[in-house]
Scaffold this active site. Structure first.
Site, PDB file in Angstrom:
ATOM      1  N   ARG A  51       5.616  56.075  -4.815  1.00  0.00           N
ATOM      2  CA  ARG A  51       4.987  57.295  -4.289  1.00  0.00           C
ATOM      3  C   ARG A  51       5.987  58.443  -4.230  1.00  0.00           C
ATOM      4  O   ARG A  51       5.643  59.590  -4.524  1.00  0.00           O
ATOM      5  CB  ARG A  51       4.377  57.028  -2.908  1.00  0.00           C
ATOM      6  N   LYS A 151       3.214  63.661  -0.646  1.00  0.00           N
ATOM      7  CA  LYS A 151       3.973  63.643   0.605  1.00  0.00           C
ATOM      8  C   LYS A 151       5.101  64.667   0.499  1.00  0.00           C
ATOM      9  O   LYS A 151       6.230  64.342   0.150  1.00  0.00           O
ATOM     10  CB  LYS A 151       4.511  62.223   0.865  1.00  0.00           C
ATOM     11  N   GLU A 184      -8.205  62.654   7.690  1.00  0.00           N
ATOM     12  CA  GLU A 184      -7.221  61.692   8.191  1.00  0.00           C
ATOM     13  C   GLU A 184      -6.726  62.129   9.561  1.00  0.00           C
ATOM     14  O   GLU A 184      -7.140  63.161  10.088  1.00  0.00           O
ATOM     15  CB  GLU A 184      -6.053  61.537   7.208  1.00  0.00           C
TER      16      GLU A 184
HETATM   17  C1  LIG Z   1       2.736  59.308   5.268  1.00  0.00           C
HETATM   18  C2  LIG Z   1       1.380  59.767   5.670  1.00  0.00           C
HETATM   19  C3  LIG Z   1       0.317  58.887   5.920  1.00  0.00           C
HETATM   20  C4  LIG Z   1       0.468  57.382   5.976  1.00  0.00           C
HETATM   21  O1  LIG Z   1       0.990  56.797   4.829  1.00  0.00           O
HETATM   22  P1  LIG Z   1       1.780  55.415   4.930  1.00  0.00           P
HETATM   23  O2  LIG Z   1       2.258  55.189   3.546  1.00  0.00           O
HETATM   24  O3  LIG Z   1       0.816  54.397   5.376  1.00  0.00           O
HETATM   25  O4  LIG Z   1       2.873  55.627   5.909  1.00  0.00           O
HETATM   26  C5  LIG Z   1      -0.933  59.433   6.169  1.00  0.00           C
HETATM   27  N1  LIG Z   1      -1.119  60.760   6.219  1.00  0.00           N
HETATM   28  C6  LIG Z   1      -0.123  61.637   6.004  1.00  0.00           C
HETATM   29  C7  LIG Z   1      -0.408  63.090   6.069  1.00  0.00           C
HETATM   30  C8  LIG Z   1       1.162  61.175   5.737  1.00  0.00           C
HETATM   31  O5  LIG Z   1       2.147  62.047   5.546  1.00  0.00           O
END
Ligand SMILES: *Cc1c(COP(=O)(O)O)cnc(C)c1O
Length: 295
Positions: A51, A151, A184
């Site tokens: 990722r 991210k 989310e």
């Molecule tokens: C990192 C993140 C998540 C969760 O991802 P994981 O890989 O499970 O830690 C969900 N939403 C946002 C906005 C994030 O930055």
């Protein structure tokens, strides 16, 4: 004091500094990861590296380390600090440049790896009582703007969402997208259990969580199909159970949203089951990369 990996060196926390001209600071121009190590194993490291490199590609950022080097530096950071159990934060910024926003002046991206001994994101009592969420007026970024699936360091949307939730006494925010679909949490994915089916929004209006994928697999193993479908707020508010997933949050049951009790207002049975199953698969050879060098 923990040591931080910074551009090829391990430096003490209070000496780990970057330029005020770094575009990561000036413009949120960069990408990051949040990873955990349990019991000597870095959980789903491959998936996180994958990722990270995809996020970098999305913003045309060339990470100066290749994947294997990055993996090695992450493990080394943990070894240098003697951590077997940690939260790990790799950050890659665009690097130092001019005050202009164009990327041309930034020729040297910075790589930072922070590791910390850190318990779960929310206090232990919140995992027992369930979280109280507030639907924030801050909408998650539309996919044709700042991509919600990458991210990146531009995290102000999430900061504002959590700030609003906390201001009104809630533990975490629930974000909708600009179409009004549930997106989310502030930094976690959301799962909804209603009428014997489990739902989670499709990854187009939210971050493709590694924990989200793990939770989907665990639910499948428990005999539940997970439907990746758009949900309206009413479907979430009237659910039998709601829970969040994320590296920092792990699996966190939700007890209340916008003053409505979810189910009976206690952590749901399925959420607790998933949380327990999650606890069983961390810190193992099957799901993790060993920190200590194999001899
Ligand atoms: C990192 C993140 C998540 C969760 O991802 P994981 O890989 O499970 O830690 C969900 N939403 C946002 C906005 C994030 O930055």
């Amino acid at each position: 004091m923990a040591k931080i990996y910074l551009d090829g060196e391990f430096v003490p926390e209070d000496e780990a500094k970057i330029s005020v001209f770094d575009h990561g600071l000036l413009y949120g121009d960069g990408v990051f990861e949040g990873i955990r190590a349990y019991d000597g194993y870095v959980f789903k490291l491959d998936e996180h590296l994958d990722r990270l490199y995809r996020s970098a590609r999305a913003i045309k950022l060339e990470i100066p380390l290749d994947r294997d080097e990055m993996e090695e530096k992450i493990l080394e950071t943990l070894r240098v600090n003697g951590f077997e159990e940690a939260y790990i934060r790799p950050v890659v910024t665009r690097g130092t440049g001019s005050l202009g926003i164009d990327i041309e002046s930034c020729t040297d991206p910075s790589v930072i790896i922070i590791s910390k001994e850190w318990e779960a994101l929310y206090g232990p009592e919140l995992y027992e009582e369930g979280l109280n969420l507030l639907t924030t007026t801050i909408r998650n970024q539309p996919k044709d703007g700042l991509p919600p699936t990458v991210k990146h360091l531009n995290y102000l949307t999430n900061v504002l969402a959590l700030m609003q939730a906390n201001t009104w006494g809630a533990d975490e925010a629930l974000m909708l997208d600009t179409n009004g679909n549930v997106s989310e949490g502030g930094a976690d994915n959301v799962f909804v259990y209603r009428k014997n089916a489990v739902y989670t929004p499709p990854v187009i209006n939210n971050l493709p969580g590694i924990t989200r994928d793990v939770v989907i697999d665990l639910l499948n193993d428990l005999g539940y199909q997970v439907k990746e479908e758009n949900l309206g707020l009413a479907e979430v508010l009237t659910a039998d159970e709601v829970f969040l997933s994320g590296t920092a949050a792990e699996v966190a049951p939700v007890a209340e949203i916008d003053g409505r009790k979810i189910g009976d207002g206690e952590p749901g049975e399925l959420a607790l089951q998933v949380k327990e199953e999650f606890g069983k698969i961390t810190g193992t050879e099957e799901t993790g990369t060993r920190i200590s060098q194999s001899t």
